[in-house]
Structures are given as structure tokens and as C-alpha cells.
Scaffold this motif. Structure first.
Motif, PDB file in Angstrom:
ATOM      1  N   ARG A  23      -2.353  -4.196   4.696  1.00  0.00           N
ATOM      2  CA  ARG A  23      -2.261  -5.165   3.597  1.00  0.00           C
ATOM      3  C   ARG A  23      -2.176  -6.585   4.153  1.00  0.00           C
ATOM      4  O   ARG A  23      -1.175  -7.271   3.962  1.00  0.00           O
ATOM      5  CB  ARG A  23      -1.013  -4.870   2.749  1.00  0.00           C
ATOM      6  CG  ARG A  23      -1.137  -3.616   1.920  1.00  0.00           C
ATOM      7  CD  ARG A  23       0.163  -3.281   1.179  1.00  0.00           C
ATOM      8  NE  ARG A  23       0.125  -1.897   0.704  1.00  0.00           N
ATOM      9  CZ  ARG A  23       0.331  -0.855   1.495  1.00  0.00           C
ATOM     10  NH1 ARG A  23       0.596  -1.045   2.782  1.00  0.00           N
ATOM     11  NH2 ARG A  23       0.274   0.373   1.024  1.00  0.00           N
ATOM     12  N   GLY A  25      -3.327  -9.343   3.210  1.00  0.00           N
ATOM     13  CA  GLY A  25      -3.080 -10.380   2.202  1.00  0.00           C
ATOM     14  C   GLY A  25      -1.597 -10.617   1.973  1.00  0.00           C
ATOM     15  O   GLY A  25      -1.175 -11.728   1.652  1.00  0.00           O
ATOM     16  N   TYR A  27       0.547 -10.846   4.185  1.00  0.00           N
ATOM     17  CA  TYR A  27       1.094 -11.646   5.300  1.00  0.00           C
ATOM     18  C   TYR A  27       0.379 -12.970   5.484  1.00  0.00           C
ATOM     19  O   TYR A  27       0.971 -13.947   5.925  1.00  0.00           O
ATOM     20  CB  TYR A  27       1.039 -10.821   6.597  1.00  0.00           C
ATOM     21  CG  TYR A  27       1.830  -9.545   6.486  1.00  0.00           C
ATOM     22  CD1 TYR A  27       1.244  -8.375   6.008  1.00  0.00           C
ATOM     23  CD2 TYR A  27       3.185  -9.532   6.770  1.00  0.00           C
ATOM     24  CE1 TYR A  27       1.992  -7.222   5.862  1.00  0.00           C
ATOM     25  CE2 TYR A  27       3.934  -8.379   6.625  1.00  0.00           C
ATOM     26  CZ  TYR A  27       3.327  -7.222   6.165  1.00  0.00           C
ATOM     27  OH  TYR A  27       4.068  -6.077   6.004  1.00  0.00           O
ATOM     28  N   GLY A  29      -2.077 -14.119   3.019  1.00  0.00           N
ATOM     29  CA  GLY A  29      -2.588 -14.596   1.729  1.00  0.00           C
ATOM     30  C   GLY A  29      -3.950 -14.039   1.359  1.00  0.00           C
ATOM     31  O   GLY A  29      -4.158 -13.601   0.232  1.00  0.00           O
ATOM     32  N   SER A  30      -4.894 -14.070   2.299  1.00  0.00           N
ATOM     33  CA  SER A  30      -6.246 -13.558   1.991  1.00  0.00           C
ATOM     34  C   SER A  30      -6.943 -13.245   3.315  1.00  0.00           C
ATOM     35  O   SER A  30      -6.457 -13.610   4.391  1.00  0.00           O
ATOM     36  CB  SER A  30      -7.053 -14.637   1.257  1.00  0.00           C
ATOM     37  OG  SER A  30      -7.294 -15.721   2.155  1.00  0.00           O
ATOM     38  N   THR A  31      -8.075 -12.571   3.222  1.00  0.00           N
ATOM     39  CA  THR A  31      -8.828 -12.268   4.458  1.00  0.00           C
ATOM     40  C   THR A  31     -10.201 -12.953   4.424  1.00  0.00           C
ATOM     41  O   THR A  31     -11.155 -12.516   5.048  1.00  0.00           O
ATOM     42  CB  THR A  31      -9.029 -10.745   4.618  1.00  0.00           C
ATOM     43  OG1 THR A  31      -9.640 -10.259   3.411  1.00  0.00           O
ATOM     44  CG2 THR A  31      -7.712 -10.027   4.845  1.00  0.00           C
ATOM     45  N   ASP A  32     -10.257 -14.051   3.679  1.00  0.00           N
ATOM     46  CA  ASP A  32     -11.490 -14.879   3.705  1.00  0.00           C
ATOM     47  C   ASP A  32     -11.269 -16.018   4.697  1.00  0.00           C
ATOM     48  O   ASP A  32     -10.387 -15.916   5.576  1.00  0.00           O
ATOM     49  CB  ASP A  32     -11.775 -15.420   2.295  1.00  0.00           C
ATOM     50  CG  ASP A  32     -10.581 -16.242   1.761  1.00  0.00           C
ATOM     51  OD1 ASP A  32     -10.572 -16.547   0.557  1.00  0.00           O
ATOM     52  OD2 ASP A  32      -9.673 -16.555   2.574  1.00  0.00           O
ATOM     53  N   ARG A  34      -9.857 -18.769   4.430  1.00  0.00           N
ATOM     54  CA  ARG A  34      -8.510 -19.367   4.378  1.00  0.00           C
ATOM     55  C   ARG A  34      -7.538 -18.549   5.234  1.00  0.00           C
ATOM     56  O   ARG A  34      -6.805 -19.092   6.050  1.00  0.00           O
ATOM     57  CB  ARG A  34      -8.029 -19.416   2.923  1.00  0.00           C
ATOM     58  CG  ARG A  34      -6.652 -20.043   2.742  1.00  0.00           C
ATOM     59  CD  ARG A  34      -6.228 -19.967   1.273  1.00  0.00           C
ATOM     60  NE  ARG A  34      -6.997 -20.887   0.449  1.00  0.00           N
ATOM     61  CZ  ARG A  34      -6.618 -22.162   0.245  1.00  0.00           C
ATOM     62  NH1 ARG A  34      -5.508 -22.609   0.813  1.00  0.00           N
ATOM     63  NH2 ARG A  34      -7.330 -22.966  -0.502  1.00  0.00           N
ATOM     64  N   GLY A  35      -7.613 -17.233   5.100  1.00  0.00           N
ATOM     65  CA  GLY A  35      -6.733 -16.377   5.904  1.00  0.00           C
ATOM     66  C   GLY A  35      -7.082 -16.463   7.385  1.00  0.00           C
ATOM     67  O   GLY A  35      -6.211 -16.465   8.251  1.00  0.00           O
ATOM     68  N   HIS A  38      -5.503 -19.379   8.754  1.00  0.00           N
ATOM     69  CA  HIS A  38      -4.053 -19.195   8.776  1.00  0.00           C
ATOM     70  C   HIS A  38      -3.587 -18.662  10.135  1.00  0.00           C
ATOM     71  O   HIS A  38      -2.504 -18.992  10.607  1.00  0.00           O
ATOM     72  CB  HIS A  38      -3.657 -18.233   7.652  1.00  0.00           C
ATOM     73  CG  HIS A  38      -2.231 -18.400   7.245  1.00  0.00           C
ATOM     74  ND1 HIS A  38      -1.802 -19.357   6.355  1.00  0.00           N
ATOM     75  CD2 HIS A  38      -1.136 -17.747   7.667  1.00  0.00           C
ATOM     76  CE1 HIS A  38      -0.486 -19.271   6.253  1.00  0.00           C
ATOM     77  NE2 HIS A  38      -0.063 -18.305   7.035  1.00  0.00           N
TER      78      HIS A  38
END
Ligand SMILES: Cc1cc(C)cc(-c2cc(NC(=O)[C@H]3COCCO3)[nH]n2)c1
Length: 220
Positions: A23, A25, A27, A29-32, A34-35, A38
Motif C-alpha cells: 500500500r 499510497g 506512505y 500519497g500516490s505512485t504517480d 508526485r509520489g 516524494h
């Protein structure tokens, strides 16, 4: 999987990184894109904490040809010696999912303010490879992880060095992220902002994909 006779700490290590990969997201936020970025902020924030603690005055961020990232500082050098748990401290930092994250009201992780310096193991979990190099106590110490944080080698002393500092290199996992293409301007804007907020800190940004290098430093 049914495993017998392992003790509580290994449950924590096993479930910790596996939970992050299941999961992500929760940790980051997202896997695009932006992630993906991060991951850089988590590692850079750790180096900045060392500067804010009064140690070191230069951080370098390098985007490599293969879109892997290297972050280095000239601080005291991350702790590397044997932890009371019987494993090297670098291994604890990069393979144990640390408490201290902030839970959002809906139970998910609020990632707006980042993971507050406990994100190194999350970056490791979401990378195909990560290597930490510590320059401290006159030596150079290295430890490598692969495939979401699996330990490839124990921490090894690989040479001598008069300097102190920490370097972390990692390669985001394309099985996790919808894009693994780093955006120079996104990283540049964030590093410029950080240099502005931490007067005297020199931040170098190198993009080996385009042979570009910029330095950010504000003194007043
Ligand atoms: C590039 C990078 C990445 C990460 C995850 C940590 C660090 C880091 C961590 C530290 N220092 C520490 O953690 C402190 C902690 O207190 C003892 C001396 O070292 N310096 N730099 C640097």
C-alpha cells in the motif's frame, strides 16, 4: 506465509517493508510522479535535518542517466555501528519501518509534511536498489539493498577517508511507480526553496541526463 520461530523484531522488519510495497499510497500519497518525487524529498529532508542540527553545510542531489538519484551531505555521517538489536544501525534505518509517522483523520498517512525523517525505509521498500555510504571515523562504510529492501551485504568497511558525511543512492521501482522519470524543474524548485529557508546551506543539483549543474545558496 506461515513461518515458525522467528522473533517479534523480524516480524516487524518483514511486515514493515512488505506493507509499504502493498500500500505505497499510505506512505507516500500516490505512485504517480508526485509520489516518485516524494522519495527524493524524504532522503533530502534527512540530510537537511543534519544541517539543521548544525553539522555540514553542503548537500548534493544528482539525477543519474537511469533516473536513479544520489543524495549526499557533509555532516557527521549517519550512525553505522552495531545497534543494540544486533544489526548495523544503517540496516535499522533502512529496513525497519519506523513509528512516528503522522496518521490522518481517515486513518491513512498524511504525507503533506513528509514522514519526518522516518522515511528512509519507505524509500528502500519502493526502490529496486539502494546503497548507503557513510564517511566517518576515518573510514568508508557501505551497505546495499535490492528489490524492495532485501539485504545484499552486511555493512562493510570499504576504505579510508578523512572526510565525514553520508551518501544515499536509490533507484525507484518501476513495478511500483507509473512513471520513473524525474522532472528537473520540480526538484530544482524544491531545492531552491530549501536553500532559501536554510541560510548558508549550499545545495548542488546535477542532472547527468542533460549534463546540467546548478548551485543554490542564500546567505541572507
Ligand atoms: C543523504 C542522507 C540520507 C539519509 C537517509 C540520512 C542522512 C544523514 C543522517 C545523518 N546524521 C544522523 O543521522 C545523525 C544522527 O545523530 C548521530 C549523528 O548522525 N546525516 N546525514 C543523509
Amino acid at each position: 506465509m506461515a513461518q515458525k520461530n522467528y522473533d517479534e523484531s523480524s516480524i516487524q522488519i518483514l511486515e514493515g517493508l512488505e506493507a509499504v510495497r502493498k500500500r505505497p499510497g499510505m506512505y507516500i500519497g500516490s505512485t504517480d510522479g508526485r509520489g516518485l518525487h516524494h522519495l527524493v524529498w524524504e532522503i533530502v529532508d534527512n540530510a537537511m535535518d543534519e544541517v539543521l542540527a548544525g553539522f555540514g553545510d553542503e548537500i548534493s542531489v544528482t539525477i543519474k542517466q537511469d533516473n536513479s538519484i544520489e543524495v549526499s551531505d557533509n555532516g557527521r555521517g549517519m550512525p553505522y555501528k552495531m545497534h543494540q538489536s544486533g544489526i548495523p544501525t544503517t540496516q535499522v534505518i533502512f529496513t525497519v519501518l519506523h513509528a512516528g509517522g503522522k496518521f490522518g483523520s481517515e486513518g491513512g498517512y498524511k504525507v503533506a509534511g513528509g514522514l519526518h525523517g522516518v522515511g528512509s525505509s519507505v524509500v528502500n521498500a519502493l526502490s529496486t536498489a539502494l546503497e548507503v555510504t557513510v564517511y566517518k571515523d576515518g573510514g568508508i562504510f557501505k551497505q546495499k539493498f535490492e528489490d524492495g529492501g532485501k539485504i545484499i551485504n552486511p555493512l562493510e568497511r570499504v576504505g579510508d577517508s578523512k572526510k565525514t558525511g553520508t551518501t544515499v543512492w536509490f533507484k525507484p521501482d518501476p513495478k511500483i511507480f507509473s512513471t520513473t522519470l524525474y522532472n528537473y524543474d520540480t526538484i530544482k524548485e524544491r531545492l531552491k526553496e530549501s536553500a532559501y529557508l536554510i541560510k548558508g546551506l549550499k545545495i548542488n543539483l546535477i542532472d547527468q541526463r542533460k549534463n546540467v549543474k546548478e548551485t543554490f545558496k542564500y546567505d541572507d
